[in-house]
Every structure is written in structure tokens, then in C-alpha cells.
Write an enzyme that holds these catalytic residues in place. Sequence first.
Site, PDB file in Angstrom:
ATOM      1  N   ASN A  70      -7.441   2.060   9.624  1.00 18.26           N
ATOM      2  CA  ASN A  70      -6.161   2.248  10.301  1.00 18.26           C
ATOM      3  C   ASN A  70      -6.442   2.231  11.790  1.00 18.26           C
ATOM      4  O   ASN A  70      -7.263   3.011  12.284  1.00 18.26           O
ATOM      5  CB  ASN A  70      -5.518   3.597   9.934  1.00 18.26           C
ATOM      6  CG  ASN A  70      -5.034   3.645   8.493  1.00 18.26           C
ATOM      7  OD1 ASN A  70      -5.145   2.655   7.768  1.00 18.26           O
ATOM      8  ND2 ASN A  70      -4.489   4.774   8.101  1.00 18.26           N
ATOM      9  N   GLU A  97      -7.292   8.664   6.050  1.00 20.86           N
ATOM     10  CA  GLU A  97      -7.570   9.300   7.344  1.00 20.86           C
ATOM     11  C   GLU A  97      -8.115  10.727   7.269  1.00 20.86           C
ATOM     12  O   GLU A  97      -7.407  11.699   7.540  1.00 20.86           O
ATOM     13  CB  GLU A  97      -6.304   9.298   8.217  1.00 20.86           C
ATOM     14  CG  GLU A  97      -5.800   7.907   8.539  1.00 20.86           C
ATOM     15  CD  GLU A  97      -4.717   7.907   9.614  1.00 20.86           C
ATOM     16  OE1 GLU A  97      -4.260   8.975  10.014  1.00 20.86           O
ATOM     17  OE2 GLU A  97      -4.334   6.801  10.045  1.00 20.86           O
ATOM     18  N   GLU A 100      -3.556  -0.013   8.029  1.00 24.75           N
ATOM     19  CA  GLU A 100      -2.393   0.388   8.835  1.00 24.75           C
ATOM     20  C   GLU A 100      -2.574  -0.069  10.261  1.00 24.75           C
ATOM     21  O   GLU A 100      -3.672   0.012  10.816  1.00 24.75           O
ATOM     22  CB  GLU A 100      -2.245   1.921   8.903  1.00 24.75           C
ATOM     23  CG  GLU A 100      -1.481   2.552   7.790  1.00 24.75           C
ATOM     24  CD  GLU A 100      -1.385   4.081   7.951  1.00 24.75           C
ATOM     25  OE1 GLU A 100      -1.190   4.553   9.087  1.00 24.75           O
ATOM     26  OE2 GLU A 100      -1.514   4.761   6.929  1.00 24.75           O
ATOM     27  N   HIS A 138      -2.784  10.949   0.262  1.00 25.63           N
ATOM     28  CA  HIS A 138      -2.286  10.757   1.627  1.00 25.63           C
ATOM     29  C   HIS A 138      -1.680  12.087   2.105  1.00 25.63           C
ATOM     30  O   HIS A 138      -0.474  12.205   2.293  1.00 25.63           O
ATOM     31  CB  HIS A 138      -1.270   9.615   1.665  1.00 25.63           C
ATOM     32  CG  HIS A 138      -1.026   9.033   3.036  1.00 25.63           C
ATOM     33  ND1 HIS A 138      -1.149   7.695   3.319  1.00 25.63           N
ATOM     34  CD2 HIS A 138      -0.663   9.615   4.206  1.00 25.63           C
ATOM     35  CE1 HIS A 138      -0.858   7.470   4.603  1.00 25.63           C
ATOM     36  NE2 HIS A 138      -0.554   8.624   5.164  1.00 25.63           N
ATOM     37  N   TYR A 155      -4.475   1.884  15.648  1.00 24.14           N
ATOM     38  CA  TYR A 155      -3.247   1.755  16.437  1.00 24.14           C
ATOM     39  C   TYR A 155      -3.523   1.583  17.923  1.00 24.14           C
ATOM     40  O   TYR A 155      -2.812   0.863  18.598  1.00 24.14           O
ATOM     41  CB  TYR A 155      -2.378   3.012  16.260  1.00 24.14           C
ATOM     42  CG  TYR A 155      -1.745   3.174  14.895  1.00 24.14           C
ATOM     43  CD1 TYR A 155      -2.450   3.726  13.829  1.00 24.14           C
ATOM     44  CD2 TYR A 155      -0.429   2.787  14.673  1.00 24.14           C
ATOM     45  CE1 TYR A 155      -1.864   3.890  12.582  1.00 24.14           C
ATOM     46  CE2 TYR A 155       0.171   2.952  13.422  1.00 24.14           C
ATOM     47  CZ  TYR A 155      -0.550   3.495  12.383  1.00 24.14           C
ATOM     48  OH  TYR A 155       0.034   3.659  11.144  1.00 24.14           O
ATOM     49  N   ARG A 187       0.857  -1.188   0.000  1.00 27.65           N
ATOM     50  CA  ARG A 187       0.000   0.000   0.000  1.00 27.65           C
ATOM     51  C   ARG A 187       0.893   1.238   0.000  1.00 27.65           C
ATOM     52  O   ARG A 187       1.629   1.473   0.963  1.00 27.65           O
ATOM     53  CB  ARG A 187      -0.913  -0.001   1.232  1.00 27.65           C
ATOM     54  CG  ARG A 187      -1.711   1.267   1.350  1.00 27.65           C
ATOM     55  CD  ARG A 187      -2.644   1.295   2.543  1.00 27.65           C
ATOM     56  NE  ARG A 187      -3.286   2.611   2.559  1.00 27.65           N
ATOM     57  CZ  ARG A 187      -3.256   3.452   3.584  1.00 27.65           C
ATOM     58  NH1 ARG A 187      -2.656   3.130   4.725  1.00 27.65           N
ATOM     59  NH2 ARG A 187      -3.820   4.640   3.487  1.00 27.65           N
TER      60      ARG A 187
HETATM   61  C1  BGP Z   1      -1.049   7.340  10.454  1.00 27.75           C
HETATM   62  C2  BGP Z   1      -0.682   7.832   9.077  1.00 27.75           C
HETATM   63  C3  BGP Z   1       0.665   7.393   8.627  1.00 27.75           C
HETATM   64  C4  BGP Z   1       1.714   7.319   9.712  1.00 27.75           C
HETATM   65  C5  BGP Z   1       1.203   6.774  11.041  1.00 27.75           C
HETATM   66  C6  BGP Z   1       2.152   6.987  12.198  1.00 27.75           C
HETATM   67  O1  BGP Z   1      -1.993   8.208  11.013  1.00 27.75           O
HETATM   68  O2  BGP Z   1      -1.628   7.430   8.120  1.00 27.75           O
HETATM   69  O3  BGP Z   1       1.025   8.233   7.549  1.00 27.75           O
HETATM   70  O4  BGP Z   1       2.368   8.518   9.830  1.00 27.75           O
HETATM   71  O5  BGP Z   1      -0.035   7.343  11.391  1.00 27.75           O
HETATM   72  O6  BGP Z   1       1.803   8.096  12.983  1.00 27.75           O
HETATM   73  P1  BGP Z   1       2.654   9.416  13.269  1.00 27.75           P
HETATM   74  O7  BGP Z   1       3.454   9.719  12.066  1.00 27.75           O
HETATM   75  O8  BGP Z   1       1.642  10.479  13.563  1.00 27.75           O
HETATM   76  O9  BGP Z   1       3.480   9.091  14.478  1.00 27.75           O
END
Ligand code: BGP
Length: 481
Positions: free
Chosen positions: A319, A179, A388, A134, A321, A88
Site C-alpha cells: 500500500n 498494514e 492500495e 483488516h 500513498y 480486494r
Molecule cells: C489505508 C487503509 C485503508 C484506507 C486508506 C485511507 O491505510 O488500509 O483502509 O482507510 O488507508 O486512509 P485513511 O482512512 O486513514 O484516510
Amino acid sequence: LLLVQYSYGDVSQRVFPEGFKFGVATAAYQIEGAWNEDGKSENIWDHATHENPEWIDGKTNADVTCDSYHKFKEDVKLMKDLGVNFYRFSISWTRVLPDAVEGSKLNEKGVAYYNNLIDELIANGIEPYVTIFHWDTPQSLETHGGWLNDTIIDNYVYYARQLFISYGDRVKKWITFNEPQQICEQGYETAQKAPFLKLHGVGDYQCFHNVVRAHGKIYRIYDKEFRPVQGGEIGITADAVYAFPKTNSVSDQMAAEQFIEFYYGWFIHPIMIGNYPPIVIERVDELSKQEGRVTSRLPKFTEEEIDMIKGSSDFLGLNHYTTILATFGDPDSFPNPSHDRDCGVLTSRDPSWKPSAAPWLYEVPTGFYHLLLWIKEHYNNPRVIITETGWAGSGEELDDPDRVQYIRNYLSELLKAIYDDGCNVIGYTIWSLMDNFEWTYGYTNKFGLTYIDFEDPNRTRIPRTSYKVYQKIISTRRLIS
Ligand code: BGP
């Protein structure tokens, strides 16, 4: 059969279902470099990092970053060895259309770069999953309001159409936007991402109204004109933080639900159900009235727009986390007006959760499981691709046990959601293939399965332990260690 066989017992014995795909993700601005080479024009991240370097940790930028513009073959080789089914990545709007606007000319060298990348991927048996946007809005459009100005919709549609024409013979998975929350809330309300504007409680809603209409419009075009010939799929990716109630009280349970509707439903409800979530409409309309406004800060869709947007995603890109704890907060504790105040929820973390190097990211695998159930229940079990997920470290380490544990624990919850609850998840993607420019965190947060020393002129890619673990998960299709 698999279902019966593996429903109980040791998770490590569960096999990822047939057809389930594994991938890794990156984004153009974060890895390509070559910011002004071969005719590429400036985007909002080039602009912000050059004009206001102090907004970025270490005053860094992505002028060179991983240098993937020149080293994409090394990236593909890394992925081939890793064994992923798909990659991706995103396309840089200003690389293929330097003048950005509807009707403007394609930049042949920019177009060729992605042709070469796509061909190299396919030659190595890796499917390209392309994110059309993006976050790297052309600077020339930003000076006219960017995503606040609805003229961007037709420019975006023109740009996306050029991509279908140029690459659609080989690209069968398209993601319209990455996002919306980061694009709109962080870009136009809280100034955490380019273009770093603080238009509290207004900019974010206006921006997303344009993003989702652009999404719906291009979906209908793809569906009508391109799909019959090219046969691919197109969807959107939103990020979702899951929320547990802070205590078992009914009020905290309501706060958790309200948080998810305000930070995820806001984007996905219009696409899956039609229109914004009722709670979002109700609260923003009501608070706008209290502020003495004649019209709500939340724009309204026409009936035609609702029809265009509803059902406009062949899969749901997710996505995910991390997770928070939710409880209602005193309205005066939020900026007035603001999206946070409209939502009204205070967030915190359980002290037992493991923190990463990124201040917003804690390991909470059960949150992932509950989020998948939430999506299944609220949107009638859609096809979901995890586009993600990943873990931030801060050091140069090659041995990364925390990332390994995060990946294994989240995948284990994913298997549970698939096998025990029938969640329709068809793919999983790790952010990221390699360390890269992490927006305002610059090079301080490292998400890579592969380590890169950004002082090294060769930007040598060195696989970490997590790379080898992911390789084994993919080849065995199990979580055995
Ligand atoms: C997501 C994004 C990515 C990547 C990731 C890590 O929100 O889609 O591009 O950056 O987060 O987070 P960060 O860079 O804010 O630490």
C-alpha cells in the site's frame, strides 16, 4: 519485444504488460454496515465508535456506512462496468466467528454472505482477493489484550483456516494482514486507531511480534495443507511511505534510509530476509539499555520462528500513498520511549508537493518510483502487487481532476519502474471503489472512484470522472487521455 518497443519516448504509448491486473479495494468495517445483523458480534471499531464517538470526525460510525452487506450486488455491478480484473475486500472476523476463539462455531449467515459475494464476483469475471484481517479485531479478544497477547495467534490461525475451508475452492489470493503499522503502531502506541492505546515504544513491537508470527504460522499451514489442493497464493500487505533526504547531505541520506527501515523494513525484513532489520535491532536494544531496562523493548525471535517467517509471502502486497522528507531530529523532540524516538527521524514535506484533503497525503509520484526501486534492490526483486493507492478529496464533487491526475502520474511512474528498471510489479489497486468510513476521519475524507451521499437512505453509488478514466485505462491498457 514490448520492452524494446516502449523503453523510450512517450509514456502514454506504453502498454501495461500482459498479465498485469487492475483492481479496486475496500475493507469490511468501512463498507459493510449491518454491524449487529445476522449474528455478527462486536469488533474493536464497533466498540470504540459507540463508546467514544468523539474520537471520530463528526462522531460518526460505520453501523450502516455503504450498506454493502445488503448492496453487494450493486458493488459487483459497478466493478463489472469498471472492467477490473479483481476485487480486494476483507472478511469480518466477528461476522463469520462471533465467539472468535479457537474451536468456536461458524455463523452460517455470516459465512453465506461472503459465499454470495464471492459467487457473484466470479459470475461476473472478477477475481476475489481476500484480506483475512483488516483491523477489526473481535472485541472479546481485545478485552484479553488483543494483539498484545500471544494467545491471539492460535485464534487467528483457527479463523484463517475456516476461511480456507469455506472459500478456498474459489479464492486464490489471500492477504493475511493489512498494514501492520496501523494495527500496531497506531493501535497500541499512538492511539490513532482502535483500540486507541498509548503504550509508547512497547505496545507496537509486542503487537507486531504476534502479528508476524501469526502470519508465518498460517502461511506454513496454507502451504502444506491447502495449497496442494486449492493451488492459491498467500501474502501480506504492508504500507510504505517513501522518504527522500531533506538535503543532499550524507546525514539526511542516512536518515531517509533509517526511516524506511523503521517504518517498512520492520515488517517486511523478517519476511523477506529473516529477523528485524539490523539497524532496528541495534537502536531499540541500545536505547532500551540506556533506559535502564534489563531486556530490550524489541522482542526476539527464536531460530525456529525465523525459519517459519522467512520466505512466508508468495507476493508482497504494497500500500503506497505518499512520501516525506527525512532528517535526523533531536532525541528530546520525541516522546520517550517511542518508536519515533527509536527511529530518530524528523519528517517534513516539500512545499511544492500537492496536498490532499487527508493531512498525511501529498502527491509525490517520483517517491512511488523510488520506493519500487528500493524494494527491488533490498529484497531481490520480489513479485509486488500494489494493494492500495489513492487520493483523498473532501467534497461532494463528481468531477475529481486531482484524483485523475494522481492516478495517471502514479501509474506513469509505475510503468517506468516496470519497463526501465525491471521491477516485478504484477497488479495495481485503487483505494477505493467508493467513498466509505475512513476510520477516525469518518466520512470527511473521500477516496472513492464512486461518490456516495451518506444521508441518502439508498446509498446510491454515483461514478466520478476518475471512475471513467480508470475504466479507459483498464480497457486500453494505456495511459492515453
Ligand atoms: C489505508 C487503509 C485503508 C484506507 C486508506 C485511507 O491505510 O488500509 O483502509 O482507510 O488507508 O486512509 P485513511 O482512512 O486513514 O484516510
